[in-house]
Design a protein around this motif. Structure first.
Motif, mmCIF file in Angstrom:
data_model
loop_
_atom_site.group_PDB
_atom_site.id
_atom_site.type_symbol
_atom_site.label_atom_id
_atom_site.label_comp_id
_atom_site.label_asym_id
_atom_site.label_seq_id
_atom_site.Cartn_x
_atom_site.Cartn_y
_atom_site.Cartn_z
ATOM 1 N N LYS A 25 -17.535 43.710 99.343
ATOM 2 C CA LYS A 25 -17.411 44.651 100.886
ATOM 3 C C LYS A 25 -17.481 44.033 101.892
ATOM 4 O O LYS A 25 -17.566 44.481 103.084
ATOM 5 C CB LYS A 25 -17.904 46.368 100.260
ATOM 6 C CG LYS A 25 -17.880 47.177 101.151
ATOM 7 C CD LYS A 25 -18.626 48.607 100.674
ATOM 8 C CE LYS A 25 -18.328 49.747 101.602
ATOM 9 N NZ LYS A 25 -18.906 51.170 101.294
ATOM 10 N N GLY A 26 -18.514 43.179 102.159
ATOM 11 C CA GLY A 26 -19.622 42.775 102.128
ATOM 12 C C GLY A 26 -21.171 42.892 102.896
ATOM 13 O O GLY A 26 -21.754 42.683 103.937
ATOM 14 N N GLU A 27 -21.402 43.601 102.318
ATOM 15 C CA GLU A 27 -23.057 43.479 102.270
ATOM 16 C C GLU A 27 -23.584 42.489 101.083
ATOM 17 O O GLU A 27 -23.180 41.954 101.206
ATOM 18 C CB GLU A 27 -23.316 45.255 101.399
ATOM 19 C CG GLU A 27 -22.662 46.604 101.751
ATOM 20 C CD GLU A 27 -22.835 46.644 102.851
ATOM 21 O OE1 GLU A 27 -24.025 46.342 103.530
ATOM 22 O OE2 GLU A 27 -21.949 47.496 103.878
ATOM 23 N N VAL A 28 -25.064 43.155 101.615
ATOM 24 C CA VAL A 28 -25.682 41.814 100.613
ATOM 25 C C VAL A 28 -26.572 42.101 99.885
ATOM 26 O O VAL A 28 -26.580 43.324 99.473
ATOM 27 C CB VAL A 28 -26.454 41.157 102.007
ATOM 28 C CG1 VAL A 28 -25.871 39.986 102.782
ATOM 29 C CG2 VAL A 28 -27.248 41.909 103.085
ATOM 30 N N ILE A 29 -26.620 41.414 98.993
ATOM 31 C CA ILE A 29 -27.400 42.069 97.883
ATOM 32 C C ILE A 29 -28.678 40.499 97.179
ATOM 33 O O ILE A 29 -28.037 39.307 97.229
ATOM 34 C CB ILE A 29 -26.391 42.229 96.594
ATOM 35 C CG1 ILE A 29 -25.317 43.432 97.015
ATOM 36 C CG2 ILE A 29 -26.982 42.101 95.062
ATOM 37 C CD1 ILE A 29 -25.781 45.155 96.785
ATOM 38 N N ALA A 30 -29.980 41.024 96.745
ATOM 39 C CA ALA A 30 -30.782 40.173 96.332
ATOM 40 C C ALA A 30 -30.547 40.130 95.311
ATOM 41 O O ALA A 30 -30.922 41.063 94.425
ATOM 42 C CB ALA A 30 -32.434 40.705 96.653
#
Length: 349
Positions: free
Chosen positions: A30-35
């Motif tokens: 979706k275009g989010e960032v995840i650690a």
């Protein structure tokens, strides 16, 4: 922004973990960032083809966009999609050290990646992490993932999910918590665009390790000009620093204690980063062990955690013991020198 904290078991990805990984992968698409955890440090991942996703990485970290990002893959076939060409010695390095803490830089395929990933360079940095959570996330996302370390720019890299949350809670969509990382230092970065591999950033895979596979390996990494665009992360700015000024100190235990005493006599609160073998020699306001000198891999694993631990104390200065620049010690000293801004205190013979 609310940051979701998913806990997964790094010992084995089972069906009960897939909802968390599926949700994290959906957010990446979706275009989010995840650690997420790797075998080195926690990475902050965004999908490589979306400018808005890559920009969110830089925004969350507070990091200049002239630093290229490493593209993380879960399938060796992705190299053919990302790279324009790969020399035989790079193939041999991948055969020997992937999945693992080795990043290769090769000419990129044009039009495949966001230009923000490569900082406008004609090369791309690629690695395949050796961590089941990372690999499961990338496979589920269905796209390669650009991922620098998941910390605010300039701070020590995170080796636990708690470190990530300390720095980035409220700034990113979520954290996949797979427990402590293993190696503790970022991957070795190797420029594979010339006739011989050149190490731009030392890490867990050493020059000796690589030379056993491909023969001659050069050492590089220094920027010639401050305006130059770095080919690799970790080449340009001060990194890994705790909040108090850090100095590298080299000398006998008595010399180091003399420096501590002088600083405390000036009214300064002093911290010391030592090893298990030497910490009992010192009297200071805070002493933290970073591992065992005779087990240099333990120092690599605990280095960033030790640097972060000083931040809970109101210290005025930190003195850090040094290590021989051989094997993994090269990478340890590379990170310590950057953390210290190349500030040294040395005993004169």
């Amino acid at each position: 922004m609310e940051t979701t904290h998913w806990i997964v078991d790094k010992q084995g990805i089972t069906h009960e973990h897939y909802p968390q990984i599926e949700e994290a992968a959906r957010l990446i698409r979706k275009g989010e960032v995840i650690a997420f955890p790797t075998e080195t440090v926690y990475g902050l991942g965004g999908q490589v083809q979306m400018d808005k996703a890559v920009q969110k990485i830089f925004t969350a970290k507070g990091r200049p966009s002239d630093n290229p990002l490493i593209v993380h893959i879960a399938d060796r076939k992705d190299v053919d999609h990302l790279a324009q060409s790969v020399p035989n010695y790079a193939e041999a390095l991948m055969d020997s050290f992937w999945p693992g803490p080795l990043t290769i830089i090769v000419p990129k395929q044009e039009g495949v990646l966001s230009e923000l990933v490569t900082a406008g360079l004609h090369t791309v940095a690629i690695r395949m992490p050796d961590h089941p959570v990372a690999l499961a996330l990338i496979k589920e996302a269905g796209v390669p993932v650009a991922a620098p370390s998941a910390n605010r720019s300039g701070k020590p890299s995170p080796t636990t999910a708690a470190h990530v949350l300390d720095d980035l809670s409220g700034r990113i969509a979520g954290v996949l918590d797979g427990g402590d990382t293993g190696v503790g230092l970022e991957s070795t970065v190797v420029d594979c665009t010339g006739p011989h591999p050149i190490i731009l950033r030392p890490g867990g895979i050493t020059q000796t390790d690589m030379e056993a596979v491909v023969g001659k390996v050069k050492i590089g990494g220094a920027l010639q000009n401050e305006k130059d665009v770095p080919k690799s992360p970790g080449m340009k700015y001060t990194h890994y620093a705790p909040e108090a000024p850090l100095y590298l100190i080299e000398g006998t235990h008595s010399f180091i204690q003399e420096q501590i005493d002088e600083l405390r006599a000036e009214g300064k609160k002093v911290g010391v980063m030592a090893t298990e073998e030497s910490e009992h020699f010192y009297v200071a306001d805070r002493i933290i062990s970073c591992g065992r000198r005779h087990d240099i891999e333990s120092v690599a694993k605990h280095l960033y955690g030790a640097l972060r631990s000083f931040n809970v104390s109101s210290l005025d200065v930190i003195l850090a013991e040094t290590f021989p620049s051989e094997g993994v010690g090269v990478a340890i000293m590379n990170r310590l020198e950057k953390a210290a801004g190349h500030r040294w205190i040395k005993e004169v013979d």
